[in-house]
Structures are given as C-alpha cells and as structure tokens.
Design an enzyme around this catalytic site. Structure first.
Site, PDB file in Angstrom:
ATOM      1  N   ASP A  81      19.178  14.880 -15.510  1.00  0.00           N
ATOM      2  CA  ASP A  81      17.888  14.034 -15.093  1.00  0.00           C
ATOM      3  C   ASP A  81      17.592  12.822 -15.576  1.00  0.00           C
ATOM      4  O   ASP A  81      18.232  12.162 -16.469  1.00  0.00           O
ATOM      5  CB  ASP A  81      16.714  15.253 -15.887  1.00  0.00           C
ATOM      6  CG  ASP A  81      16.726  15.070 -17.450  1.00  0.00           C
ATOM      7  OD1 ASP A  81      17.946  15.200 -17.876  1.00  0.00           O
ATOM      8  OD2 ASP A  81      15.824  14.608 -17.915  1.00  0.00           O
ATOM      9  N   GLU A 143      16.530  16.642 -20.315  1.00  0.00           N
ATOM     10  CA  GLU A 143      16.504  15.981 -21.567  1.00  0.00           C
ATOM     11  C   GLU A 143      15.229  15.019 -21.674  1.00  0.00           C
ATOM     12  O   GLU A 143      14.825  14.867 -22.785  1.00  0.00           O
ATOM     13  CB  GLU A 143      18.020  15.063 -21.594  1.00  0.00           C
ATOM     14  CG  GLU A 143      18.171  14.424 -23.090  1.00  0.00           C
ATOM     15  CD  GLU A 143      17.524  13.088 -23.222  1.00  0.00           C
ATOM     16  OE1 GLU A 143      17.863  12.659 -24.362  1.00  0.00           O
ATOM     17  OE2 GLU A 143      17.259  12.637 -22.276  1.00  0.00           O
TER      18      GLU A 143
END
Length: 378
Positions: A81, A143
C-alpha cells in the site's frame, strides 16, 4: 506500463517497479489486482503462493515460499500500500513510473515498492537454485494505516512454514541494517454535545469544551515525556505524544454538538505506546468516547544477533542503532521472529510529491538479495 495485462515471466527490476507503481494501491483501498498479478508471476517461477484475504474483504496479504518449508528460512517482507498522491507538486501521473536520469519517480517507488520490485526480480534465481533453507516473500496491506494488514499474515504463518530464522523488512534505510525503531499507538477521541444558539450556552452542551480537559492532560503528558526514560539511539531520545488532528463546530455562533481529535504516541523500545496514552485517558468526561485506531510495538534487535550479523554481511554496512519511524518489524519480533529493517532509498523522500528511488539503489538491493540467495543455496 499498464497493469491491465498479465505480468510477463521475466522483467528487469525497473520494469517490475513500473509494474507495481502502476497499481494505485492507496492505503485503505482494494489491492486485489496487484496481489493476483504478483501471485501469478511468482507461481510461474516455482513459488508456492498463498493469498490471505483480510477481514475487510477487498484487501489481501500474500505469502510465497521457495525451497523447503520445513526448515527455518528468511522472510523478505514489504507492504504494497502507498499513501495518497493528491499533491499538486507532482509533475506527471504519480502512478506511471518515469525515469529522469538515475531517478525512478512514482508514488511508492521508495516507500516501499522498490524493495518489493527487487525481491520479485530475484524470484527467477530463487526458483532455479536448489535451496537448503527457504526464502519467503511476505507482502502486506494497509501498513500506512498503522500496520493493519500484517497481523493477519503473522497469525497464519505457523501453518505456512517452519518458524523463520528471521525477517528483513525492506523499508527505506539506504540499505543500512537498522536494529531498532519506536512503537506507535493512535486513537480517536469523540465528544457529543447539544447544539443551540451561542447566546444561550446554558441550553446547550459544548462538545469542543468537553474535549479540552483531556487534551490539556495530553499536552502535559507530552511535556513530561521529555524528562522520562531516554534512549540515545533515537531522535528525539524520549517517547512522545501529540494531538495530530482536531475538528468540530459549524460556526462561531452555534454551540458545537460534535468534536473529534486524533492523538498518537511514539515510544522508545521497552515502553508501551498504548500505556502512555492510557495514563491520561482515565475518567473521560461525560459524552467523550475513545476508539483505538492502530498500535504496533517497538523493534529492538541485539547487535550481536545472528540476523544483524547476516544483514551486515549482505550489505557490507555496519548496523545502525535505531530510527524514529515505525515499521512492521516490531510485529514480526512480537510474533517471535527476529527482524531487522533494511531496504533501498531514503525515508525523507517518502510521502512527498516526486517520490523516487534511484536505479543504483534498486540495483544495490538486487545485489544484496543475490548474496542472500547464494547463502541459502545448497
């Protein structure tokens, strides 16, 4: 390069990075197209791949293994991400990698799809070579929202492989092995009130003012922490707490019926970031509620640990004591897996317009991974 077509079996590291950047896997949004593409690519090179859907339903982790899974191996870990790329300073589409000289520019190029691209570039060699000990690839989601995806992967790990020898988390450190980082916890405080005309405060309940006593305690805690436990490896060398956002109210002549603040704590190794916040969140005022947003622990790997020595050998660089930003490494360590942070690029480039990784940094990561493959080979 468009990610709409299937990933070819053989690509250069820069091609792979372009491929990954082309998937706009913004934190909190679906990542299935990227995960499926990577899974297909890794399987083509002989990996055993497991896609682990998260509870959100539209995001997944990925775990892949090369070599025998019944002996301890090394995990190469990265998140896929990225933070949003809405800044006007981008000079071109942030999700189309472009090269300017030695720079490979695009959202996530440094944080941290560059490391993932290097790992994928090493997959053909992992598949060709007879490995005495396995190499695992762990890709996580969200994350950037406080390490929300990787705990689900770690929960599944005992069924996927023998307890790993260690994990290398490839966040940008200039390929310098990092032994420690701070832990973090974040929460949201919400206050409800009763609206009305500001000329009659006696008939309403001011939500913003309900938050003020709690925020004052947090400010006092922030000051007290500067005199608390110290660890000179970090900058600053103490734990910290801050009010990051605050909102509420509609107009100056309306009693606000809602207010919200988000607060975070960052803690040195050996201190619980959640405990820092809990100290000042007892006896919340009436109408004020609390929601925990995220939490991950600090990392603390001993300089003499075998994984630290291995990382120094692979990179040719002495380990650095600590960094103040956080990673998923603390969660690996909490799960009983030795972890170290070591990846290409500079964290100062992350979360900014024109984020980039240099071609030489990418190639240096590939060289490090080549040495690791040789070490794992029969």
């Amino acid at each position: 390069m468009s990610p709409a077509t299937l990933m070819p079996a053989t690509l250069t590291p820069a091609d792979l990075l372009a491929r990954l950047v082309g998937f706009p896997t913004v934190v909190g949004q679906p990542n299935g197209a990227l995960i499926e593409d990577v899974a297909r690519y890794l399987r083509a090179h002989g990996a055993e791949v497991t896609v682990l859907a998260g509870p959100e339903g539209d995001r997944s982790n990925l775990f892949a293994s090369f070599g025998p899974k019944d002996v301890p191996g090394i995990v190469l870990s990265g998140h896929v991400d990225v933070v949003p790329a809405t800044e006007p300073e981008w000079r071109a589409d942030p999700f189309v990698l472009r090269r300017e000289g030695d720079r490979l520019i695009g959202r996530g190029a440094c944080d941290m799809k560059g490391f993932v691209a290097a790992v994928l570039a090493a997959a053909p060699a992992m598949g060709r070579m007879a490995l005495r000990a396995p190499l695992h690839i762990a890709l996580s989601y969200d994350e950037e929202a406080g390490c929300k995806g990787v705990p689900h992967l770690l929960d599944a790990l005992p069924a996927l492989c023998a307890p790993p020898e260690g994990a290398i988390i490839g966040e940008p450190t200039g390929l310098v092995p990092v032994l420690a980082h701070k832990g973090k916890a974040a929460l949201r405080l919400s206050a409800k009130g009763r609206s009305g005309h500001s000329s009659r405060p006696d008939l309403g309940q001011n939500a913003i003012q309900r938050l003020v006593p709690v925020l004052a305690r947090i400010c006092a805690q922030a000051e007290a922490l500067t005199r608390g436990p110290q660890d000179a490896r970090f900058a600053p060398p103490y734990s910290s707490v801050q009010i990051g956002t605050i909102c509420g109210g509609q107009a100056v002549n309306i009693i606000p019926d809602f207010a919200e603040a988000q607060i975070e704590a960052r803690a040195i190794a050996g201190v619980s970031p959640k405990a820092i916040l809990q100290e000042v969140l007892v006896d919340l005022p009436e109408g004020v509620s609390l929601d925990w947003l995220s939490e991950y622990p600090a990392l603390a790997l001993a300089p003499e640990a075998p994984l630290a020595r291995l990382a120094e050998t692979l990179t040719g660089r002495a380990a650095q004591g600590a960094v103040s930003f956080g990673t998923e490494a603390g969660l690996f360590q909490q799960a009983g897996i030795a972890a170290i942070v070591c990846g290409p690029g500079d964290i100062a480039r992350a979360h900014k317009p024109e984020e980039y990784l240099t071609l030489s940094e990418l190639e240096g990561t590939c060289a490090m991974l080549s040495s690791l493959i040789d070490r794992q080979a029969v």
